[in-house]
Design an enzyme around this catalytic site. Structure first.
Site, mmCIF file in Angstrom:
data_model
loop_
_atom_site.group_PDB
_atom_site.id
_atom_site.type_symbol
_atom_site.label_atom_id
_atom_site.label_comp_id
_atom_site.label_asym_id
_atom_site.label_seq_id
_atom_site.Cartn_x
_atom_site.Cartn_y
_atom_site.Cartn_z
ATOM 1 N N THR A 169 36.973 -29.284 -154.777
ATOM 2 C CA THR A 169 37.314 -28.465 -155.932
ATOM 3 C C THR A 169 38.735 -27.914 -155.793
ATOM 4 O O THR A 169 39.223 -27.733 -154.688
ATOM 5 C CB THR A 169 36.304 -27.296 -155.996
ATOM 6 O OG1 THR A 169 35.012 -27.820 -156.278
ATOM 7 C CG2 THR A 169 36.673 -26.291 -157.067
ATOM 8 N N THR A 220 35.446 -22.311 -153.379
ATOM 9 C CA THR A 220 35.180 -23.742 -153.244
ATOM 10 C C THR A 220 34.026 -23.925 -152.273
ATOM 11 O O THR A 220 33.801 -23.093 -151.400
ATOM 12 C CB THR A 220 36.424 -24.489 -152.731
ATOM 13 O OG1 THR A 220 36.086 -25.858 -152.479
ATOM 14 C CG2 THR A 220 36.962 -23.892 -151.442
#
Length: 299
Positions: A169, A220
């Site tokens: 991410t 993340t």
């Protein structure tokens, strides 16, 4: 002090040296893009520009690099928050969008909503000219990885923590010259997710948070874990209590590790004075940071 911090995901980052260097350059360039946008505008412009650059690079699990769901399609999530206004915008399970973070910003600025999902989000993207040809989201490398994880799933070897071997991410946090904070996060989710699955990235308080006078955060890791731990809001509260950005992000990730185990999360944050920090319980986390005239990145 104008400050911008980005991440390209927490995980193993067991990649070739060639890709490692490409990722490092992309992180540095994303910071430069964000800083340039901040000088022209503000913190919101900075995080959008930085995240959009990483989405377009194809090197991360966001934008053109997004991973495949169980049905072989690409569904993206993204969210953004303006610390000055307290408003947020997000999109979830959206397809064929060239920049999910730009679409999330449109939700924040052009609608009365916080999150648009699925077909509704895709329709807004079409009206704003933010769609892209579907072939741009597919590649031979991702086809190979898809085959690999499908085979692992058939053999019973696939589990959520394995997503961090493949998924990364992206996110950004920023403080501009006027003291305004912003945060943004974008992702393609996890390999083999069920169509319709939504992770932490579009959820305020989980995948991101920004609040003037306090701080901005982007997370993340395993989305379900980050949602259940309200990671970004947890870090925000710790920062308000301690006044120490490093302690805040470290304690927030330590909580996740105690509650859900290692290899589950990473977090970046910046406070209202431009001090920043990152923490992760994985083997590595791709991150970059900078201020005008000074940019760095590490994996």
């Amino acid at each position: 002090m104008t400050t911008l911090v980005v991440h390209g995901g927490a995980g193993r980052w067991a990649v070739s040296e060639e890709k490692r260097q490409a990722v490092k350059r992309a992180l540095e360039d994303a910071v430069r893009e964000g800083l340039a946008a901040m000088l022209r505008g503000g913190a919101v412009d900075g995080v959008v520009a930085a995240v959009e650059y990483m989405e377009a690079s194809g090197l991360f699990n966001a934008g053109y690099g997004s991973v495949y769901a169980l049905d072989g399609r690409v569904y993206m999530d993204a969210g953004i928050m303006d610390g000055k206004t307290g408003r947020a915008g997000a999109v979830a399970a959206v397809e064929g969008v060239k920049s999910a973070v730009r679409l999330a910003r449109a939700v924040m600025e052009l609608t009365d909503h916080v999150i648009l999902a699925g077909e509704g989000a895709t329709l807004l993207a079409k009206r704003l000219g933010l769609t892209a040809p579907f072939y741009k989201f597919y590649s031979e490398e991702k086809n190979r990885q898809f085959s690999q994880v499908l085979e692992e799933a058939r053999q019973g070897k696939w589990h959520f923590k394995r997503v961090l071997d493949f998924a990364d991410t992206v996110g950004a946090v920023a403080l501009d010259k006027d003291g305004n904070l912003a945060a943004a996060t974008s992702t393609g989710g996890v390999w083999l997710k069920l169509p319709g699955r939504v992770g932490d990235s579009p959820l305020p308080g989980a995948g991101f948070w920004a609040e003037n006078g306090v701080g901005a955060f982007s997370a993340t890791g395993v989305g379900e874990v980050i949602i259940l731990s309200t990671l970004s809001l947890r870090a925000r509260d710790l920062l308000e209590q301690t006044g120490d950005i490093r302690a805040a992000v470290e304690k927030a990730v330590e909580y996740v590790t105690r509650r859900f185990g290692p290899d589950t999360a990473g977090l970046i944050g910046v406070d209202a004075r431009g001090r920043f920090a990152f923490s992760y319980n994985t083997r590595a986390m791709a991150r970059g940071w900078g201020k005008p005239g000074e940019v760095r990145a590490e994996l």
